[in-house]
Design a protein around this motif. Structure first.
Motif, short mmCIF file in Angstrom:
data_model
loop_
_atom_site.label_atom_id
_atom_site.label_comp_id
_atom_site.label_asym_id
_atom_site.label_seq_id
_atom_site.Cartn_x
_atom_site.Cartn_y
_atom_site.Cartn_z
N ASN A 90 -31.22 45.19 -12.65
CA ASN A 90 -32.60 44.98 -12.23
C ASN A 90 -33.58 45.29 -13.36
O ASN A 90 -33.51 46.36 -13.98
CB ASN A 90 -32.91 45.84 -11.01
N ARG A 91 -34.49 44.37 -13.62
CA ARG A 91 -35.42 44.52 -14.76
C ARG A 91 -36.44 45.62 -14.53
O ARG A 91 -36.84 46.32 -15.47
CB ARG A 91 -36.13 43.20 -15.03
N ASP A 92 -36.89 45.81 -13.30
CA ASP A 92 -37.85 46.88 -13.04
C ASP A 92 -37.23 48.24 -13.30
O ASP A 92 -37.89 49.14 -13.84
CB ASP A 92 -38.34 46.80 -11.59
N ALA A 96 -38.21 51.15 -16.07
CA ALA A 96 -38.36 52.58 -15.78
C ALA A 96 -37.51 53.42 -16.73
O ALA A 96 -37.95 54.48 -17.20
CB ALA A 96 -37.96 52.87 -14.33
N ALA A 97 -36.30 52.96 -17.06
CA ALA A 97 -35.45 53.69 -17.99
C ALA A 97 -36.04 53.71 -19.40
O ALA A 97 -36.00 54.73 -20.10
CB ALA A 97 -34.05 53.08 -18.01
N LEU A 98 -36.62 52.58 -19.81
CA LEU A 98 -37.26 52.53 -21.13
C LEU A 98 -38.50 53.42 -21.17
O LEU A 98 -38.82 54.00 -22.20
CB LEU A 98 -37.60 51.09 -21.48
N ASN A 99 -39.21 53.51 -20.05
CA ASN A 99 -40.37 54.40 -19.99
C ASN A 99 -39.94 55.85 -20.20
O ASN A 99 -40.66 56.66 -20.80
CB ASN A 99 -41.08 54.25 -18.66
N ILE A 100 -38.76 56.20 -19.69
CA ILE A 100 -38.23 57.55 -19.90
C ILE A 100 -37.99 57.80 -21.39
O ILE A 100 -38.33 58.85 -21.93
CB ILE A 100 -36.94 57.76 -19.09
N GLN A 101 -37.37 56.83 -22.04
CA GLN A 101 -37.11 56.98 -23.48
C GLN A 101 -38.42 57.12 -24.26
O GLN A 101 -38.51 57.91 -25.21
CB GLN A 101 -36.32 55.77 -23.99
N GLU A 102 -39.41 56.37 -23.86
CA GLU A 102 -40.72 56.47 -24.52
C GLU A 102 -41.32 57.86 -24.33
O GLU A 102 -41.83 58.48 -25.27
CB GLU A 102 -41.65 55.40 -23.97
N ALA A 103 -41.27 58.36 -23.07
CA ALA A 103 -41.84 59.68 -22.80
C ALA A 103 -41.05 60.78 -23.51
O ALA A 103 -41.63 61.76 -23.99
CB ALA A 103 -41.85 59.93 -21.28
N ARG A 174 -38.41 57.27 -12.36
CA ARG A 174 -37.24 56.40 -12.41
C ARG A 174 -36.34 56.62 -11.19
O ARG A 174 -35.81 55.67 -10.61
CB ARG A 174 -36.44 56.65 -13.68
N GLN A 175 -36.18 57.87 -10.78
CA GLN A 175 -35.37 58.14 -9.60
C GLN A 175 -36.02 57.55 -8.35
O GLN A 175 -35.32 57.02 -7.47
CB GLN A 175 -35.18 59.65 -9.45
N ALA A 176 -37.35 57.64 -8.27
CA ALA A 176 -38.04 57.01 -7.14
C ALA A 176 -37.84 55.50 -7.16
O ALA A 176 -37.65 54.87 -6.11
CB ALA A 176 -39.53 57.35 -7.19
N ALA A 177 -37.87 54.91 -8.35
CA ALA A 177 -37.64 53.47 -8.46
C ALA A 177 -36.22 53.11 -8.04
O ALA A 177 -35.99 52.07 -7.42
CB ALA A 177 -37.90 53.00 -9.89
N GLN A 178 -35.26 53.97 -8.35
CA GLN A 178 -33.88 53.70 -7.95
C GLN A 178 -33.73 53.74 -6.44
O GLN A 178 -33.10 52.86 -5.84
CB GLN A 178 -32.94 54.73 -8.58
N ILE A 179 -34.31 54.75 -5.79
CA ILE A 179 -34.25 54.83 -4.33
C ILE A 179 -34.89 53.60 -3.71
O ILE A 179 -34.35 52.99 -2.77
CB ILE A 179 -34.95 56.11 -3.84
N SER A 180 -36.05 53.21 -4.22
CA SER A 180 -36.74 52.04 -3.69
C SER A 180 -35.92 50.78 -3.90
O SER A 180 -35.85 49.92 -3.01
CB SER A 180 -38.11 51.90 -4.37
#
Length: 486
Positions: A90-92, A96-103, A174-180
């Protein structure tokens, strides 16, 4: 030039480290959860308990139940495969995973400012001396400490803390996005299964009505029935065709939505079970409203954002105080390249700098006001996330009981409609009733069949909504025996 020993530099750095324990950030206090002490209609909640009170044994068991993973909650193999593909493709979720790497990278950059930066330096220069045509030559090699800020008032430490909390909030997001995503895939899959089931009913109904129309046509041709009866049979055939075409389109669109969520074309596999055969867990205890603060990653993310805003206030306050930085170096200096490492060429330098803000046209005050406003916004966002989570759980709990009752009533209504059609057809065959009575019973039976499928879909979707709202879907190690849906 003052040439301190290594002991002097070590002492200065140690003092800076001790003094950097000072922080001007406000003491963080978690805001009171702006929600009721119990969910409406939740038998698991303890009456009279507060949102911050210790949990009872039943509530603690409820938390353990919610930690079951999505593989236990969705035991059907085809649905499990779809969810696994979505988590991978899933691209979304990739975003979210790339946002983690950025942060994480941003935090690493910010936290590096808390430690000195030491560089190896080699330099050479030639310049006229001002007397005649003489040229002065100098060579230097050594180590340098580049403008290390002595963090007396915690400015750098608070900036690092803010970056850390931002990074942790991104991980929670990212975890919230995974649950969703897990919930969305399950709901899209069940929607496709519901349309498929309704499409099968529509196809069967169309075939039955076409047979009835052919029989009515023969009866009309021999004068045993009127043109009105023939036309009524024809309208039922056409309405079944319309329903079939509509459901085929809706099923195809549901498949397209599922493909988008999964992130790749769906594999050709045998169709899954009907909605009445789905055995996902539906009886989920809710526990206490205070559980949401630790269960839901979106709430944890909002609180981490609040902590980051709190740390930024400390950094903004520190800007009003003197900023002291230290530049130092150690190495050898010689006017000849070959003499750099000879005895007597060693040199040490220390250059402390103090910057005291005097006039900045209100910039520091504006930055502090901005930081305080952003903290207030973070408090509101945190409280809103709690209220939203409470409402989602409350809505799902309220709907759960009524949907169970609705399914029972819908099934009883369907049975009654089937019996009605049977009796109407018997009356028609014996010449007691007209064909209109039979046609009405057929129409109502088809509508009841479609409604029962939709109600079952609502019940299963409600269970998924409650599971997501309670923060489930991450842990895959726990096991729980599934309960068959009605």
């Amino acid at each position: 030039m003052f040439k301190p020993t290594p002991r002097h530099i070590a002492t200065a750095l140690l003092a800076a480290g001790i003094l950097s324990g000072c922080s001007l950030a406000p003491q963080y206090v978690r805001p009171q959860a702006p929600i009721a002490t119990a969910y409406p209609g939740d038998a698991a909640a303890q009456p009279g308990s507060s949102a911050g009170a210790p949990q009872s044994a039943d509530a603690a068991n409820a938390v353990d139940t919610i930690t079951l993973g999505w593989r236990q909650f969705f035991p059907e193999p085809r649905l499990q495969a779809l969810i696994a593909d979505a988590l991978e493709n899933n691209r979304d979720l990739r975003t979210a995973a790339l946002n983690i790497q950025e942060a994480r990278a941003q935090y690493n950059i910010q936290s590096a400012d808390r430690l000195p930066t030491i560089d190896a330096v080699a330099a050479g220069s030639r310049a006229p001396t001002g007397t005649g045509n003489n040229i002065a030559t100098s060579y230097q090699v050594g180590l340098s400490l580049a403008s290390f800020e002595l963090d007396f008032f915690g400015r750098v430490r608070n900036l690092s803390a803010a970056a850390l909390n931002q990074y942790l909030a991104t991980e929670e997001a990212r975890q919230a996005a995974q649950i969703s995503l897990v919930a969305q895939v399950a709901q899209a899959y069940l929607a496709e299964r519901a349309f498929a089931e309704q499409q099968t009913l529509a196809q069967s109904t169309l075939e039955g009505r076409q047979s009835a129309y052919k029989l009515a046509q023969k009866r009309f041709e021999v004068g045993a029935t009127s043109a009105l009866d023939l036309r009524l049979n024809d309208t039922l055939v056409q309405s079944a065709r319309i329903a079939l075409a509509t459901l085929a389109r809706q099923r195809a669109q549901a498949g397209n939505a599922l493909t988008l969520l999964v992130g790749k074309p769906l594999a050709d596999e045998p169709a899954g079970p009907t909605l009445s055969e789905q055995n996902l867990v539906t009886d989920i205890p809710a526990g206490l409203p205070s559980d949401l603060l630790t269960r839901r990653p979106d709430i944890r993310a909002a609180e981490l954002q609040l902590k980051a805003a709190n740390a930024n206030i400390g950094a903004a306050r520190a800007a009003f105080f003197p900023r002291i930085s230290l530049t130092a170096g150690v190495g050898t200096v010689s006017n000849q390249l070959s003499g750099l490492f000879k005895a007597g060429t060693m040199a040490w330098t220390v250059a402390p700098q103090l910057v005291l803000p005097i006039f900045d046209a209100g910039r520091n005050r504006g930055n502090l006001n901005l930081a305080e406003v952003r903290k207030d916004l973070a408090v509101v966002a945190y409280e809103k996330s709690i209220q939203t989570a409470f409402r989602e759980v409350a809505d799902a709990l309220v709907a759960r009981g009524s949907l169970d009752e609705q399914i029972d009533a819908q099934q009883a209504f369907l049975d009654a409609q089937a019996e009605r059609l049977k009796l109407a057809d018997l009356r028609y065959q014996n010449g007691v009733a007209s064909s209109i009575e039979v046609l009405d019973a057929q129409r109502d039976l088809f509508a009841a069949q479609q409604s029962l499928v939709q109600t079952r879909l609502l019940r299963l979707t409600n269970a998924i909504d409650l599971y997501r709202a309670l923060g489930g879907g991450l842990n895959e190690s726990a096991a729980l025996a599934p309960t068959a849906a009605k």
